[in-house]
Write an enzyme that holds these catalytic residues in place. Structure first.
Site, PDB file in Angstrom:
ATOM      1  N   ASP A 248       0.857  -1.140   0.121  1.00 17.34           N
ATOM      2  CA  ASP A 248      -0.162   0.047  -0.049  1.00 17.34           C
ATOM      3  C   ASP A 248       0.803   1.116   0.089  1.00 17.34           C
ATOM      4  O   ASP A 248       1.750   1.452   0.784  1.00 17.34           O
ATOM      5  CB  ASP A 248      -0.973   0.086   1.093  1.00 17.34           C
ATOM      6  CG  ASP A 248      -1.953   1.022   1.164  1.00 17.34           C
ATOM      7  OD1 ASP A 248      -2.871   0.717   1.055  1.00 17.34           O
ATOM      8  OD2 ASP A 248      -1.698   2.360   1.279  1.00 17.34           O
ATOM      9  N   ILE A 249       0.798   2.196  -0.909  1.00 13.43           N
ATOM     10  CA  ILE A 249       1.523   3.399  -1.012  1.00 13.43           C
ATOM     11  C   ILE A 249       1.435   4.129   0.068  1.00 13.43           C
ATOM     12  O   ILE A 249       0.006   4.437   0.539  1.00 13.43           O
ATOM     13  CB  ILE A 249       1.242   4.206  -2.554  1.00 13.43           C
ATOM     14  CG1 ILE A 249       1.409   3.148  -3.685  1.00 13.43           C
ATOM     15  CG2 ILE A 249       2.123   5.423  -2.556  1.00 13.43           C
ATOM     16  CD1 ILE A 249       1.139   3.878  -4.921  1.00 13.43           C
ATOM     17  N   GLU A 292      -4.756   2.365  -3.843  1.00 16.76           N
ATOM     18  CA  GLU A 292      -3.137   2.376  -3.929  1.00 16.76           C
ATOM     19  C   GLU A 292      -2.788   1.247  -3.291  1.00 16.76           C
ATOM     20  O   GLU A 292      -1.673   1.179  -2.718  1.00 16.76           O
ATOM     21  CB  GLU A 292      -2.580   3.527  -3.557  1.00 16.76           C
ATOM     22  CG  GLU A 292      -3.496   4.623  -2.392  1.00 16.76           C
ATOM     23  CD  GLU A 292      -3.977   3.742  -1.185  1.00 16.76           C
ATOM     24  OE1 GLU A 292      -4.957   3.108  -1.281  1.00 16.76           O
ATOM     25  OE2 GLU A 292      -3.212   4.106   0.086  1.00 16.76           O
TER      26      GLU A 292
HETATM   27  N1  LIG Z   1      -5.034   9.626  -8.546  1.00 15.74           N
HETATM   28  C1  LIG Z   1      -5.466   8.586  -8.019  1.00 15.74           C
HETATM   29  N2  LIG Z   1      -5.912   8.361  -6.851  1.00 15.74           N
HETATM   30  C2  LIG Z   1      -6.495   7.421  -6.335  1.00 15.74           C
HETATM   31  C3  LIG Z   1      -7.093   6.426  -6.918  1.00 15.74           C
HETATM   32  N3  LIG Z   1      -7.772   5.495  -6.393  1.00 15.74           N
HETATM   33  C4  LIG Z   1      -7.538   5.804  -4.866  1.00 15.74           C
HETATM   34  N4  LIG Z   1      -6.939   6.988  -5.087  1.00 15.74           N
HETATM   35  C5  LIG Z   1      -6.695   7.722  -3.900  1.00 15.74           C
HETATM   36  O1  LIG Z   1      -5.934   7.343  -3.135  1.00 15.74           O
HETATM   37  C6  LIG Z   1      -6.029   7.885  -1.830  1.00 15.74           C
HETATM   38  C7  LIG Z   1      -5.932   6.962  -0.631  1.00 15.74           C
HETATM   39  O2  LIG Z   1      -5.877   7.624   0.476  1.00 15.74           O
HETATM   40  P1  LIG Z   1      -5.734   7.060   1.968  1.00 15.74           P
HETATM   41  O3  LIG Z   1      -6.788   5.745   1.855  1.00 15.74           O
HETATM   42  O4  LIG Z   1      -6.346   7.901   2.826  1.00 15.74           O
HETATM   43  O5  LIG Z   1      -4.355   6.403   2.006  1.00 15.74           O
HETATM   44  P2  LIG Z   1      -3.107   7.141   2.139  1.00 15.74           P
HETATM   45  O6  LIG Z   1      -3.117   8.531   1.586  1.00 15.74           O
HETATM   46  O7  LIG Z   1      -2.095   6.383   1.195  1.00 15.74           O
HETATM   47  O8  LIG Z   1      -2.680   6.825   3.732  1.00 15.74           O
HETATM   48  P3  LIG Z   1      -1.892   5.498   4.226  1.00 15.74           P
HETATM   49  O9  LIG Z   1      -2.400   4.169   3.253  1.00 15.74           O
HETATM   50  O10 LIG Z   1      -2.469   5.542   5.567  1.00 15.74           O
HETATM   51  O11 LIG Z   1      -0.309   5.745   4.272  1.00 15.74           O
HETATM   52  C8  LIG Z   1      -7.455   8.808  -1.535  1.00 15.74           C
HETATM   53  O12 LIG Z   1      -7.063   9.931  -1.692  1.00 15.74           O
HETATM   54  C9  LIG Z   1      -7.918   8.147  -3.184  1.00 15.74           C
HETATM   55  O13 LIG Z   1      -8.783   9.487  -3.572  1.00 15.74           O
HETATM   56  C10 LIG Z   1      -7.018   6.464  -8.488  1.00 15.74           C
HETATM   57  O14 LIG Z   1      -7.107   5.619  -9.371  1.00 15.74           O
HETATM   58  N5  LIG Z   1      -5.942   7.298  -8.998  1.00 15.74           N
END
Ligand SMILES: Nc1nc2c(ncn2[C@@H]2O[C@H](COP(=O)(O)OP(=O)(O)OP(=O)(O)O)[C@@H](O)[C@H]2O)c(=O)[nH]1
Length: 375
Positions: A248-249, A292
């Protein structure tokens, strides 16, 4: 046969389809040759006077019928085997046509068979018609079969003194019609196969698309849901190892917020590319499970080997980040890794939960780290 069992290459599909059609259509033909001969013989002037001949003809056409029925098609995925089957089967068809053509000529010329002449001629017309309409898959071979059926009878009519000219001319006319009809049937058959091929390709493309993540071109969640239980079952059955890595990023939301959604997308694509650089075995399944979150299924890979790979991936990501255009994007990921074990009791869900918990611990302990699944 299910969609998955169909031959996968267009060449194999066309040949396989032709084999199916040829086989279904030749079965009946064999019976009719035998029947036509029996009718000619039984309606001759004195069938019992030609008992040996009648039985010999019956045996010949029974043999040809048996050859058709017993000639079983090969597996659908070998182009060479399918082609060989078609060649052999056409050999039987051409031999039957030749035998019937000679029989027709003989009936027209032989003493005592006068009452059966009409039967033989009608049968020749029928067999020729069936050939033109049902065996147009191979035009040249069908033309040859029609000629083998027709020419001996035509020659007999032309050469015999009492031969009917009217009959001869009519048969020649009908022969020319058959050759034209054969051409049209051939085009229609080729069009039908082309359409079926298009349909098959579209279905395969749709199937691939439904299993692919459009952004990264990795497998998607649907693909994971199909693969994961199957791989677990296979590992259990064969006593082989199976590792699952979940990634997970970290703070991905910030990338979106600070650089925009399109940079976020580019980052996800770059993550997929980086995965391809590290997990290169053909048997590895690389997946985007959502947002992510990514996964790698590694069959025949034990914990230590998978741990080294995962750790190298994490380190490389933390060191190099991504270069998107001229913009350097530092990035890290949290990883959870586990190997399918006895404690999972064959349950894919239990296994997934252990690895997901490990990923959760990696996040909780401060991110940019690899945690191994417990149990
Ligand atoms: N650009 C883009 N963003 C995405 C996509 N799918 C999900 N996201 C974004 O990924 C983000 C995930 O956020 P969080 O679940 O809070 O996770 P995080 O910011 O990586 O934090 P941690 O996982 O706790 O380190 C959200 O802002 C989603 O909008 C996509 O296909 N494209």
């Amino acid at each position: 046969m299910t969609n998955a069992d169909l031959p996968h290459t267009p060449e194999c599909f066309s040949l396989w389809r032709e084999v199916q059609d040829t086989r279904t259509r030749t079965r009946l033909g064999g019976f009719y040759y035998l029947l036509a001969w029996l009718l000619c013989w039984l309606f001759s002037a004195a069938p019992m006077a030609h008992l040996t001949l009648g039985l010999a003809g019956g045996a010949l056409f029974t043999l040809l019928l048996a050859a058709r029925l017993l000639h079983r098609p090969p597996e659908p995925d070998s182009e060479a085997e399918l082609q060989r089957w078609l060649d052999r089967h056409w050999g039987i068809i051409l031999l039957s046509s030749f035998c019937w053509g000679m029989t027709h000529a003989w009936v027209l010329l032989a003493d005592g068979f006068e009452p059966a002449r009409l039967i033989a001629t009608l049968a020749t017309v029928g067999f020729g018609t069936a050939m033109a309409f049902n065996f147009a898959m191979r035009r040249r071979r069908a033309v040859l079969a029609i000629l083998l059926l027709y020419v001996p009878g035509l020659a007999a009519l032309a050469l015999s003194e009492g031969g009917s000219r009217a009959e001869l001319v009519t048969l020649v006319f009908y022969l020319s019609y058959l050759l034209l009809a054969l051409n049209r049937s051939h085009r229609e058959y080729a069009n039908m196969i082309a359409l079926e091929l298009q349909l098959l390709e579209q279905r395969q493309r749709m199937d691939t698309l439904s299993r692919t993540d459009g952004l990264t071109l990795l497998g998607n969640r649907y693909q994971f849901n199909n693969l994961f239980p199957a791989m677990c079952a296979s590992a259990q059955r064969h006593g082989s190892e199976l590792s699952l890595l979940l990634m997970d990023i970290d703070f991905f939301k910030r990338i979106n917020d600070e650089h925009g959604h399109s940079t976020g997308d580019a980052c996800l694509r770059a993550f997929g590319e980086r995965m391809r650089e590290f997990f290169r075995r053909d048997s590895d399944a690389l997946l985007r499970l959502g947002g992510e979150e990514f996964g790698v299924l590694m069959p025949d890979t034990g914990m230590e080997q998978a741990r080294q790979l995962a750790e190298q991936f994490r380190e490389d990501l933390a060191n190099r980040g991504f270069l998107l255009g001229d913009q350097h994007l530092p990035i890290t990921a949290s990883l959870g890794l586990g190997c399918f074990a006895e404690g999972d009791q064959g349950s894919a869900e239990t296994f997934f939960k252990r690895v997901d918990d490990a990923l959760y611990r990696a996040k909780a302990k401060g991110r940019d780290r690899l945690e191994l699944a417990q149990g």
